[in-house]
Design an enzyme around this catalytic site. Sequence first.
Site, PDB file in Angstrom:
ATOM      1  N   LYS A  79       0.927  -1.274   0.462  1.00  0.00           N
ATOM      2  CA  LYS A  79       0.257  -0.292  -0.285  1.00  0.00           C
ATOM      3  C   LYS A  79       1.131   0.993   0.143  1.00  0.00           C
ATOM      4  O   LYS A  79       1.786   1.393   1.090  1.00  0.00           O
ATOM      5  CB  LYS A  79      -1.159  -0.022   0.946  1.00  0.00           C
ATOM      6  CG  LYS A  79      -2.063   0.980   1.343  1.00  0.00           C
ATOM      7  CD  LYS A  79      -2.873   0.812   2.301  1.00  0.00           C
ATOM      8  CE  LYS A  79      -4.042   2.031   2.880  1.00  0.00           C
ATOM      9  NZ  LYS A  79      -4.912   2.096   4.025  1.00  0.00           N
ATOM     10  N   SER A 154      -9.466   1.796   2.728  1.00  0.00           N
ATOM     11  CA  SER A 154      -8.888   2.488   1.952  1.00  0.00           C
ATOM     12  C   SER A 154      -7.986   1.585   1.070  1.00  0.00           C
ATOM     13  O   SER A 154      -6.758   2.172   0.657  1.00  0.00           O
ATOM     14  CB  SER A 154      -8.094   3.584   3.212  1.00  0.00           C
ATOM     15  OG  SER A 154      -7.389   2.858   4.256  1.00  0.00           O
ATOM     16  N   SER A 178     -10.192  -0.363   7.525  1.00  0.00           N
ATOM     17  CA  SER A 178      -9.470  -0.794   6.001  1.00  0.00           C
ATOM     18  C   SER A 178      -8.521  -1.675   5.067  1.00  0.00           C
ATOM     19  O   SER A 178      -8.170  -1.789   3.701  1.00  0.00           O
ATOM     20  CB  SER A 178      -8.152   0.939   5.687  1.00  0.00           C
ATOM     21  OG  SER A 178      -9.043   2.186   6.155  1.00  0.00           O
TER      22      SER A 178
END
Lengths: 491, 487
Positions: A79, A154, A178
């Site tokens: 990420k 997210s 997330s």
Amino acid sequence: MKIHEMSARELASALTAGEVSAVEVTQAFFDRIDAVDDQVGAYLTLMRETALQQAEEADARRKRDDDVPPLLGVPIALKDNLCTNGVRTTCASKMLEQFVPPYDATVVTRLKEAGMPILGKTNMDEFALGSSTEYSALKKTRNPWNLERVPGGSSGGSAAAVSASLAPFALGTDTGGSIRQPAAYCGIVGMKPTYGLVSRFGLVAAAPSLDQIGTMTKDVADTALLLNVIAGYDPYDSTSVNREVPDYFASLETDVSTLRFGMPAEFFSADIHPEVRTAVESAIKRLEALGAEVVEVNLPHSTYALSAYYVIASGELSSSLGRYDGVRYGHRADVEGDVFTMFRHSRSEGFGPEVKRRILLGTYVLLSGNYRDYYLQAMKVRALIAKDFEQAFEQCDVIVAPAAANVAFPFDGVVDPAEMHALDLFTVPVNLAGLPAISLPCGLNSEGMPIGLQLIGPAFGEVQLLQAAYALEQEIGPLPKQPQLEVKSND
Amino acid sequence: MTKTATAWETVIGLEIHAELLTDAKIWCGCSTQFGNEQNTNVCPICLGLPGTLPVLNQKAVEYTIRAGLALGCEIAAFSKFDRKNYFYPDLPKAHQVSQDDQPFCVNGQVEFEIDGKTYRVGINRVHLEEEAGKSVHSGDNILGSEFTLIDYNRAGVPLIEIVTEPDIRSPEEARVFLENLRTILRYAGVSDCKMEEGSLRCDANISLRPRGSTEFGAKVEIKNMNSFRSVQRALEYEMLRQQEVLESGGVVQRETRHWDDAKGRTVAMRTKEEADDYRYFPDPDLPPVIVEREWVEAIRAELPELPQARRRRFVEEYGLPAYDASILTTEKSLADFYEATVAEFAEPKTVSNWIMGEVLRLLNETGRTPDDIPIEPNALAELLTLVKKGTIGANVGKEVLEEMFKSGKRAADIVKERGLEQISDTEQLKEIVAEVIAENPGPVQQYLGGKETVIKFLVGQVMKKTRGQANPTLANELLEAALKELS
């Protein structure tokens, strides 16, 4: 089976057996990325050159050494809020679009030490604030199961990458769900470890007391393998816990007959889509069939969790994001005037709407006249929620719940920010209490979209939590199908 | 001399910042060395780069507790760090990690004397925080500058903030308190307290109230006082300014004023009503600190004798005048030097005279501080022994000390090399005395005629013949004896 379709564990076996080289594996994933990522949009930055170099080194190491790390040569995606030395780390924000960290996050160092090539950096909601990845300022990521739907967020880029076989697995971060929610939306396994198990050093902070790095994988075994690499004390993170880390992979087993599962009444009385409810309840029946006991438990304060969460998380992030002022790095507005004018314009231009909303909210709750009524009050609620879980775990070993109330929604399907915030209903209490939780697929709905189930364990109860998840996964079996993406001709 | 407002009582409280002497910064391993090239003592952590985290330097906590104990504070069992949020280019994280409601140390006090009168100032709190970087403006201040450069070497240096109670009643008291505070912190070894390098900084709150009133007047905060003298001057200026405002029927504005040392006045900076809201909240990156009692006691046990106690002991143990004791104890290193010398040469007042007179003069002339006296205490003791034994005279002794400062040689070697020994050999001196009598028949006759003061001239002649090395007492005795024989 094609290389990109293999799980990390299968790749590790193939590498160990010498059936394939790390360079071949890594190249196969770049080929797959080239073939389909323009449809999915999982990656913000690809690290071709360094990844292939790392793969070469992994192959050389395997030739040279007798004793090599289990995941040597198995590539991974990160990420884009995890700092990578020399490679831009954007947090999917205009603010950090050109930011190149001069250091590696501790998890990145650990992956490199384990000989795992890093494929690239994945898309996310800007600064990890959001539940659909629609708040990325840099790219649109689509759900591989249905390109008209969001991947969740997210950590939507990481979830989509694993789901679309653009990486065998990935790291995500979970502040209020997330990892678990996008994992559920994309039909993969997502785990948020206990707060303090994995170092946050090098994770660009959203809400430091809630943020935790975790795994996004195709199955539970891969979760255990990857957790073995990233878990453990780090002297560079004062909130990381100094305790011995067990071998999560070696402890996996399928016998759950001695475990007691708790169903929180407050979760199951919430507004859950009937198909999700059916899928989760049928999974619970399978647990009973395996000999596990299922009891009802109570988390009475969980109804206040969302409110408390948005106060605490916003308060913290309003402070954490203060450093983006255009002085040292990041976006600097080209304006006439004094330095404070430069601050204002840089931040106005560099941050997107959701980030601004949360900064405003967080600034408001921390004002000296509001602190007691909002922030301190929310911290009290947080303590009560943690206590609820403690009491629940006196009656059960693992809590079972939906990961999300529904499956992935279409783009622009949730436009009201408050409604978007409410999507985290089942995941947020876990972050407030600092507990480990895992979401895993438990079926597809009538539209063919994956449904996620969540298991929650007591603090540092990862071993038992993974055992339960593993047993349930084996019992449920693989999803009836995988995402179908149109592959370009030269494959 | 401080002017005292008759109708008004002055109320002053100070906020002092002192940089701690730890080798490393508070959250990272970077050096705290002062004066290095700009932006070289930095790393991703003290630059607050995205993703970095603070890890508390335990030494900084130890020094804070040590400072608190030296100031007579209670040490909290539980303490925590809070973020103080504000935007400024030299603040890399846009928050300063500080301590809001649970500082390490509370409720201390400092006692000091002015002209024999004892004063006591309460210490409200001592807390630990981090330094910001240093802005270097092209103009006078950030808003009036074409550009500003920032040096982050200082960012993350551990800093204590000491807040006094509003117990100070005059500008002079404020200065003397501050000097005493500096001495205590230096004794405790927690800060070098150099105001000129910024490692000690002082802001003051000052208000006036009608004498006899128990309520506080509107207070003005004064910043930018860069020396002990400027603290007193700024407060004197501000005291008179407020007095004039009040006596002309005006109202003192609650505000922050900037001390302009060159112009000798304070200038309004901003009104307190627009004060920033710092949005304090507990720093989520730093767990609270549990301060173990055993640790506190261990730190207390290691504290050196503090200046006030040492001053008293010097008077009692060595019989020194209070003035000597206070001069000798202003610096720990000087007091240590004094005591080590007395241990070798047991005439406390003589040692005090030599240190206060000669040693301090030589330090001053050579631009040294008591921390680097170039001779050992036993070397001074040796010199004093030579003087005491009469091997050399006191004036020669002063020359020898100067040479010791220069060359580092021992007194005895200098005396020998330069042939400075007094002639105390009776036979040798008798011959010279005989010569002087023979060569000066006139004065001898005058002496014999009853003008006995002439003996001084004759002693002078003996000294001249010996190039000053004759023992003057012995020369006098021998002359008297020889002249007696003649009469």
